[in-house]
Structures are given as C-alpha cells and as structure tokens.
Write a protein that holds these residues in place. Sequence first.
Motif, short mmCIF file in Angstrom:
data_model
loop_
_atom_site.label_atom_id
_atom_site.label_comp_id
_atom_site.label_asym_id
_atom_site.label_seq_id
_atom_site.Cartn_x
_atom_site.Cartn_y
_atom_site.Cartn_z
N LYS A 7 -19.20 -26.23 23.87
CA LYS A 7 -17.73 -26.21 23.82
C LYS A 7 -17.19 -24.89 24.35
CE LYS A 7 -16.72 -29.45 20.06
NZ LYS A 7 -15.99 -29.64 18.78
N PHE A 8 -16.10 -24.99 25.09
CA PHE A 8 -15.40 -23.80 25.57
C PHE A 8 -14.13 -23.63 24.73
CE2 PHE A 8 -17.07 -24.41 30.19
CZ PHE A 8 -18.32 -23.97 29.79
N TRP A 9 -13.92 -22.42 24.20
CA TRP A 9 -12.74 -22.15 23.38
C TRP A 9 -11.76 -21.21 24.06
CZ3 TRP A 9 -11.61 -25.26 19.61
CH2 TRP A 9 -12.63 -25.95 18.95
N LYS A 10 -12.26 -20.40 24.99
CA LYS A 10 -11.37 -19.51 25.73
C LYS A 10 -11.95 -19.26 27.11
CE LYS A 10 -8.70 -15.24 25.28
NZ LYS A 10 -8.45 -14.02 24.45
N VAL A 11 -11.13 -19.48 28.13
CA VAL A 11 -11.56 -19.27 29.51
C VAL A 11 -10.39 -18.67 30.29
CG1 VAL A 11 -13.18 -21.22 29.46
CG2 VAL A 11 -10.84 -21.57 30.27
N MET A 12 -10.69 -18.23 31.49
CA MET A 12 -9.63 -17.78 32.39
C MET A 12 -10.01 -18.15 33.81
SD MET A 12 -10.24 -13.62 32.45
CE MET A 12 -8.93 -13.35 33.66
N VAL A 13 -9.02 -18.14 34.67
CA VAL A 13 -9.30 -18.40 36.08
C VAL A 13 -9.80 -17.11 36.69
CG1 VAL A 13 -8.35 -19.11 38.30
CG2 VAL A 13 -7.55 -20.21 36.19
N LEU A 50 -14.96 -17.04 28.38
CA LEU A 50 -14.80 -15.90 27.49
C LEU A 50 -15.29 -16.17 26.08
CD1 LEU A 50 -11.19 -14.82 28.57
CD2 LEU A 50 -13.36 -13.92 29.39
N GLU A 51 -15.09 -17.40 25.60
CA GLU A 51 -15.52 -17.75 24.24
C GLU A 51 -16.15 -19.14 24.27
OE1 GLU A 51 -13.55 -18.16 19.80
OE2 GLU A 51 -12.60 -16.84 21.27
N ILE A 52 -17.30 -19.29 23.61
CA ILE A 52 -18.12 -20.48 23.78
C ILE A 52 -18.74 -20.88 22.44
CG2 ILE A 52 -20.25 -19.21 24.30
CD1 ILE A 52 -20.81 -21.25 26.55
N LYS A 89 -21.93 -21.52 15.89
CA LYS A 89 -20.57 -21.03 15.69
C LYS A 89 -19.94 -20.59 17.02
CE LYS A 89 -21.45 -19.27 11.01
NZ LYS A 89 -21.43 -18.06 10.14
N ARG A 90 -18.61 -20.51 17.00
CA ARG A 90 -17.90 -19.95 18.15
C ARG A 90 -18.24 -18.48 18.27
NH1 ARG A 90 -11.64 -21.86 17.49
NH2 ARG A 90 -11.41 -20.15 18.96
N MET A 91 -18.37 -18.00 19.50
CA MET A 91 -18.65 -16.59 19.72
C MET A 91 -18.26 -16.19 21.13
SD MET A 91 -22.83 -16.70 19.92
CE MET A 91 -22.98 -17.65 18.40
N GLN A 108 -20.62 -12.97 25.67
CA GLN A 108 -21.64 -11.91 25.68
C GLN A 108 -22.62 -12.09 24.52
OE1 GLN A 108 -18.34 -11.31 26.10
NE2 GLN A 108 -18.32 -10.59 28.23
N ASP A 109 -22.07 -12.39 23.33
CA ASP A 109 -22.94 -12.61 22.18
C ASP A 109 -23.80 -13.86 22.38
OD1 ASP A 109 -22.01 -10.37 20.89
OD2 ASP A 109 -20.55 -11.45 19.67
N PHE A 110 -23.20 -14.90 22.96
CA PHE A 110 -23.92 -16.16 23.18
C PHE A 110 -25.11 -15.94 24.12
CE2 PHE A 110 -24.71 -20.08 25.53
CZ PHE A 110 -24.82 -21.01 24.50
N LEU A 111 -24.89 -15.20 25.20
CA LEU A 111 -25.94 -15.02 26.21
C LEU A 111 -27.12 -14.19 25.69
CD1 LEU A 111 -23.85 -14.47 29.47
CD2 LEU A 111 -25.20 -16.48 28.83
N ARG A 112 -26.87 -13.36 24.68
CA ARG A 112 -27.97 -12.56 24.14
C ARG A 112 -29.04 -13.44 23.49
NH1 ARG A 112 -23.54 -9.22 22.24
NH2 ARG A 112 -23.29 -7.45 23.66
#
Length: 318
Positions: A244-250, A290-292, A298-300, A303-307
């Motif tokens: 799930k994507f919670w925050k993205v940008m172009v 930005l947020e996944i 959990k949502r994070m 950067q935290d997700f990729l670790r």
Amino acid sequence: MNILFMGTPDFAKESLKAIYEAKHNIIGVVTNLDKPRGRGMKLQPSEVKEYALEKGLKIYQPERIKNNKEFVEEIQELKPDVICVVAYGKLLPKEILEIPKYGCINVHASLLPKYRGAAPIQWAILNGEKETGVTTMYMDTGMDTGDIILKEKVKIGEEETTGELWGRLARKGGELLVKTLEQIEKETAPREKQGEDFTVAPMLSKKIAKIDWENQTAQEIKNLVRGLNPIMGAYTYLEGKKIKFWKVMVGTEDEIIADNMYFLRNGTIIVSDPRDGVFIKTKEGILKVLEIQGENAKRMSIQDFLRGNPIEEFEVFE
C-alpha cells in the motif's frame, strides 16, 4: 428554535458541537445504532452519540426510519421547528421532511450541485479538484437535490489527503450551519434552485484502490493515494505481495538517472535507494514513494521500509 439533530460520524459531531456551543435549543439527537468495532468487536457508539451523552442530550436510535410510524409520532410530539441532518446515513421519508415548521436542512461537503452523493470529499481529491466547500440546503426526497441556502468555498492543498480535508470541512460545515440557522430564524435565509448540471459522488468500492500502472499518470496515482488516505489506501503488488502507498509525490526527471527509461514498462522501479527512496515509471511522469506499507506490516517511511525490505531496481509493480 427547537432543533432536532440527526447525524452519525465525526463529521456530523462538529456540526452538533457548533450549534450546541451557539446555545441553540437541541431537543433531541438521532443517530445510528451502536456498531461492533475493534479487536473485541464490542458495540461502540457513534461519535455523535458520544458527544450527545457528554452534553446530556436526549438520544434516539431507531433501527429504521422508513415505514416506522412509532418513530414519526415521536418526532411529531417533539414539535421541532427545524431538523438539522448531517451525514446521518439514511434518506428521510416525506412524512419526516414535512414535520418541522422551517423544514429539514442538511450540511453537505461539496459545492452543490457538484458531487451529490455519499463520498464528495473523496471524489474531489480523486479527481484532482483545486477547490471544494460546504453547502447547506433544504432537504427533499432526492439525494442532495434540495434548494441551496448557503455555500462556502475551501481551497484543497496540493498534498492534502481525504482525512485532512475531512476535518477542515467538518469544522467549516458546523460554522455554516450556525449561520444558516441564524438566517432561518430571522426568515432571511436565501433559497436557490439547483441546476441540472450536476456530478455524482458514489460510495467508493475496493476495486478503485488498485493502482493501474498501464493507464494512470503519476498525478492521477498521487490523487488516488491522497483520496484513499486514510480510508483504505491505494495498493499494488510486487512479487505477489500486496503493497500500500500512503504518501507519494510526482518526481522530476532531474532526480533520477536511468538509461532507456522511456522504453521501460509502466510500473518499473527506476530507482530504489535507502537514501533517495523509490521512483517508479508511470504512463506519464515519475512517481516518488514517500510512505509505504508492506503486507501484514505497519505504515512507515520508504527509507525505513527499504532497510528491512530491499526492493531491486527494474522490478515491476503488477
């Protein structure tokens, strides 16, 4: 004036709070039945009921209002001058609409006749609108088809989510309801017929939440993510796992370097870096995550997700 209030969620609570604090005489509050929530699925009251209990207001929770003679008679005995309806969740039958002296008035979260229906806030963001607002209207037997009383416009922020806009419009709706009641009491309230040029904002289905990499642009996916936050979240699949994507940008092209990027399939991960994040090719433009939220996680931040969940460049979201 004697006011009967009908509403259910937090959006409606703001209107109830506004008229209570404006010292209006609230003779009763009608809300939906308590619903099971949480892990224990215990019955929980609506936000409107919680506020009404706190303020010692009389509460009514009919299971149904259509073909409910007993409930209609209860309202008639209350003799309301006006009934205020905000996100109650049920259409009022004609026999209830005709009870109050000044009619039934509704607070709706759009600039009617645009976005009639159950999900006006969500659809305004999903469609990339730059502004929306709130409308008060006299109710009739149709779905948001009554005569308009007052409107107030609100700008939608570029990054604003449904949850954020929901809160702002809820408060604005309460303020507009107070103004509307003042004008109704003075018998100076305007009355404007709605035109036939309207749009519909139906309930959202789960089907809409899946990202269509082949046909959606980066901006459209961004609007989808914003529009479904925090309701359900926009999702996709990577190697069979739901993401799930919670925050993205172009993103911009100067943020990435990828050979032959324009020959890559839409949904391809162009950059995946714990510092810079994840960039994805779309039908038009680049999406920066930005947020996944990973499957059963959990949502994070990305950067935290990729670790703990490395994503390889040139993998493709399904």
